[in-house]
Design a protein around this motif. Structure first.
Motif, PDB file in Angstrom:
ATOM      1  N   THR A  74       0.815  -1.212   0.000  1.00 10.60           N
ATOM      2  CA  THR A  74       0.000   0.000   0.000  1.00 10.60           C
ATOM      3  C   THR A  74       0.846   1.257   0.000  1.00 10.60           C
ATOM      4  OG1 THR A  74      -1.685  -1.193   1.257  1.00 10.60           O
ATOM      5  CG2 THR A  74      -1.828   1.210   1.221  1.00 10.60           C
ATOM      6  N   SER A  75       1.945   1.241   0.742  1.00  6.21           N
ATOM      7  CA  SER A  75       2.665   2.474   1.006  1.00  6.21           C
ATOM      8  C   SER A  75       3.533   2.956  -0.142  1.00  6.21           C
ATOM      9  CB  SER A  75       3.549   2.282   2.247  1.00  6.21           C
ATOM     10  OG  SER A  75       4.427   1.196   2.047  1.00  6.21           O
ATOM     11  N   THR A  76       3.838   2.090  -1.111  1.00 12.93           N
ATOM     12  CA  THR A  76       4.705   2.493  -2.209  1.00 12.93           C
ATOM     13  C   THR A  76       4.047   2.243  -3.539  1.00 12.93           C
ATOM     14  OG1 THR A  76       5.742   0.311  -2.195  1.00 12.93           O
ATOM     15  CG2 THR A  76       6.809   2.032  -0.899  1.00 12.93           C
ATOM     16  N   PRO A  77       4.226   3.162  -4.499  1.00 12.97           N
ATOM     17  CA  PRO A  77       3.622   2.972  -5.824  1.00 12.97           C
ATOM     18  C   PRO A  77       4.327   1.871  -6.587  1.00 12.97           C
ATOM     19  CG  PRO A  77       5.058   4.883  -5.817  1.00 12.97           C
ATOM     20  CD  PRO A  77       4.977   4.408  -4.392  1.00 12.97           C
ATOM     21  N   LEU A  78       3.652   1.296  -7.581  1.00  8.16           N
ATOM     22  CA  LEU A  78       4.257   0.259  -8.409  1.00  8.16           C
ATOM     23  C   LEU A  78       5.369   0.851  -9.274  1.00  8.16           C
ATOM     24  CD1 LEU A  78       1.222  -1.790  -9.702  1.00  8.16           C
ATOM     25  CD2 LEU A  78       3.103  -2.658  -8.339  1.00  8.16           C
ATOM     26  N   PRO A  79       6.595   0.343  -9.180  1.00  7.42           N
ATOM     27  CA  PRO A  79       7.665   0.808 -10.063  1.00  7.42           C
ATOM     28  C   PRO A  79       7.451   0.268 -11.469  1.00  7.42           C
ATOM     29  CG  PRO A  79       8.439  -0.992  -8.702  1.00  7.42           C
ATOM     30  CD  PRO A  79       7.034  -0.662  -8.235  1.00  7.42           C
ATOM     31  N   THR A  80       7.708   1.118 -12.438  1.00 11.31           N
ATOM     32  CA  THR A  80       7.414   0.731 -13.817  1.00 11.31           C
ATOM     33  C   THR A  80       8.368  -0.332 -14.342  1.00 11.31           C
ATOM     34  OG1 THR A  80       8.781   2.563 -14.595  1.00 11.31           O
ATOM     35  CG2 THR A  80       6.426   2.963 -14.358  1.00 11.31           C
ATOM     36  N   ALA A  81       9.522  -0.493 -13.738  1.00  8.48           N
ATOM     37  CA  ALA A  81      10.500  -1.438 -14.269  1.00  8.48           C
ATOM     38  C   ALA A  81      10.613  -2.710 -13.430  1.00  8.48           C
ATOM     39  CB  ALA A  81      11.874  -0.770 -14.341  1.00  8.48           C
ATOM     40  N   THR A  82       9.779  -2.861 -12.432  1.00  3.94           N
ATOM     41  CA  THR A  82       9.874  -4.000 -11.531  1.00  3.94           C
ATOM     42  C   THR A  82       8.846  -5.053 -11.866  1.00  3.94           C
ATOM     43  OG1 THR A  82      10.637  -2.564  -9.750  1.00  3.94           O
ATOM     44  CG2 THR A  82       9.801  -4.717  -9.110  1.00  3.94           C
ATOM     45  N   LYS A  83       9.277  -6.310 -11.925  1.00  2.23           N
ATOM     46  CA  LYS A  83       8.355  -7.403 -12.159  1.00  2.23           C
ATOM     47  C   LYS A  83       7.615  -7.732 -10.865  1.00  2.23           C
ATOM     48  CE  LYS A  83      11.142  -9.629 -15.746  1.00  2.23           C
ATOM     49  NZ  LYS A  83      11.858 -10.858 -16.131  1.00  2.23           N
ATOM     50  N   THR A  84       6.367  -8.140 -10.985  1.00  2.00           N
ATOM     51  CA  THR A  84       5.577  -8.557  -9.838  1.00  2.00           C
ATOM     52  C   THR A  84       5.159  -9.995 -10.060  1.00  2.00           C
ATOM     53  OG1 THR A  84       4.723  -6.317  -9.592  1.00  2.00           O
ATOM     54  CG2 THR A  84       3.555  -8.059  -8.423  1.00  2.00           C
ATOM     55  N   LEU A  85       5.616 -10.890  -9.188  1.00  2.00           N
ATOM     56  CA  LEU A  85       5.332 -12.303  -9.359  1.00  2.00           C
ATOM     57  C   LEU A  85       3.866 -12.595  -9.136  1.00  2.00           C
ATOM     58  CD1 LEU A  85       6.476 -15.161  -9.779  1.00  2.00           C
ATOM     59  CD2 LEU A  85       6.768 -15.303  -7.301  1.00  2.00           C
ATOM     60  N   VAL A  86       3.275 -13.316 -10.056  1.00  2.00           N
ATOM     61  CA  VAL A  86       1.888 -13.750  -9.901  1.00  2.00           C
ATOM     62  C   VAL A  86       1.773 -15.199 -10.344  1.00  2.00           C
ATOM     63  CG1 VAL A  86       0.873 -11.477 -10.299  1.00  2.00           C
ATOM     64  CG2 VAL A  86       1.244 -12.987 -12.220  1.00  2.00           C
ATOM     65  N   PRO A  87       0.905 -15.966  -9.699  1.00  2.00           N
ATOM     66  CA  PRO A  87       0.667 -17.324 -10.178  1.00  2.00           C
ATOM     67  C   PRO A  87      -0.318 -17.325 -11.321  1.00  2.00           C
ATOM     68  CG  PRO A  87      -0.681 -16.905  -8.273  1.00  2.00           C
ATOM     69  CD  PRO A  87       0.152 -15.665  -8.497  1.00  2.00           C
ATOM     70  N   ASN A 119      -6.564   0.228   6.684  1.00  2.00           N
ATOM     71  CA  ASN A 119      -5.222   0.257   6.095  1.00  2.00           C
ATOM     72  C   ASN A 119      -5.047  -0.841   5.048  1.00  2.00           C
ATOM     73  OD1 ASN A 119      -4.283   2.442   7.716  1.00  2.00           O
ATOM     74  ND2 ASN A 119      -4.001   1.037   9.432  1.00  2.00           N
ATOM     75  N   ALA A 120      -6.101  -1.113   4.319  1.00  2.11           N
ATOM     76  CA  ALA A 120      -6.048  -2.153   3.288  1.00  2.11           C
ATOM     77  C   ALA A 120      -5.090  -1.773   2.171  1.00  2.11           C
ATOM     78  CB  ALA A 120      -7.439  -2.394   2.721  1.00  2.11           C
ATOM     79  N   ASN A 121      -4.558  -2.780   1.500  1.00  4.17           N
ATOM     80  CA  ASN A 121      -3.748  -2.554   0.308  1.00  4.17           C
ATOM     81  C   ASN A 121      -4.628  -2.039  -0.830  1.00  4.17           C
ATOM     82  OD1 ASN A 121      -1.585  -3.521   1.750  1.00  4.17           O
ATOM     83  ND2 ASN A 121      -1.062  -5.144   0.323  1.00  4.17           N
TER      84      ASN A 121
END
Length: 262
Positions: A32-45, A134-136
């Motif tokens: 929640t506290s940090t924005p998504l970085p444009t160059a970072t991968k986010t692991l998902v199943p 304080n939800a994500n």
């Protein structure tokens, strides 16, 4: 309709028939506290899909069908005039109201509406609430461009921003944030844990561009990867931001879509 969520260590499952796809579960990892970085991968199943459910039905026409058709045509023409669509020639669909709640943080579930082959827009009045202050990032959303191998795009309306994801299983089990080309990409609503938040929420897709409108205002223009198909399954979705109590609740009314003949 929800399916059993898939853990982050699950193997990729390829589903080769659109007929068997009805709803899916998808995880993201986004604090929640940090924005998504444009160059970072986010692991998902990879999501699994039920094989028995059928696409969500359209509404039964009523006595005001002619007037409603005029309203829908006017809406499509407005987007043509603004340059968000190439043509107002196409097919309109209206759908039953959508209601879903889920308490599984950073996961989203969806329910299929239909399939697009070209330009389209989908719009609804979204209302969402949270069991935790304080939800994500969480809220109502749309899935589109869903392919047989699980590739898709997902966009969600949070209380503070638009979360736009590119779930790419062609090369990896990762989702990537879709970059904002123009606009602010942010909104400002009260905390949905205090009172439900409501807004009109519209997604327009034209070629490699997507436009997000909130309460009639263009919040952002997004450039989609040119090597990815945007045609495919279109669905309503809910992103959960907490594991507490009911989690995140989403209701969507006045759900309607336009599918271009182009």
């Amino acid at each position: 309709m929800k399916t059993k969520p898939v853990s982050v260590i699950v193997s990729v499952l390829f589903i080769m028939s659109f007929i068997s796809i009805a709803c899916g579960a998808q995880a993201i990892a986004e604090p929640t506290s940090t924005p998504l970085p444009t160059a970072t991968k986010t692991l998902v199943p990879t999501a699994t899909f039920t094989a028995t459910a059928t696409p969500r039905p359209t509404r039964t026409p009523n006595l005001a069908a002619t007037q409603r058709a005029e309203e829908l045509n006017a809406e499509a023409q407005k987007y043509v005039d603004l340059g968000y669509l190439s043509s107002a020639e196409g097919k309109f669909e209206e759908y039953d109201d959508f209601s879903l709640e889920w308490a599984q943080m950073n996961w989203y579930d969806f329910e299929i509406l239909g399939q697009s082959e070209g330009e389209f827009f989908i719009s609804a009045h979204a209302k969402w609430s949270s069991a935790y202050r304080n939800a994500n990032v969480s809220g109502c959303g749309y899935v589109f461009g869903l392919q047989a191998n699980g590739d898709h795009f997902a966009v969600f309306l949070d209380r503070s921003k638009i979360l736009f994801l590119n779930a790419d299983y062609s090369t990896s089990n990762y989702s990537y944030p879709v970059g904002l080309t123009r606009g602010k990409g942010s909104v400002k609503f009260e905390n949905p844990a205090d009172n439900p938040v409501e807004a009109d929420f519209t997604l327009i897709v034209k070629g490699s561009y997507a436009y997000i409108l909130v309460d009639g205002e263009v919040i952002g223009e997004y450039t989609l990867p040119q090597n990815r198909l945007t045609g495919g399954i279109v669905a309503l979705s809910l992103l959960s931001g907490t594991n507490k109590d009911f989690g995140t609740r989403c209701e969507m009314t006045n759900v309607h879509a336009f599918f271009s003949e182009n």
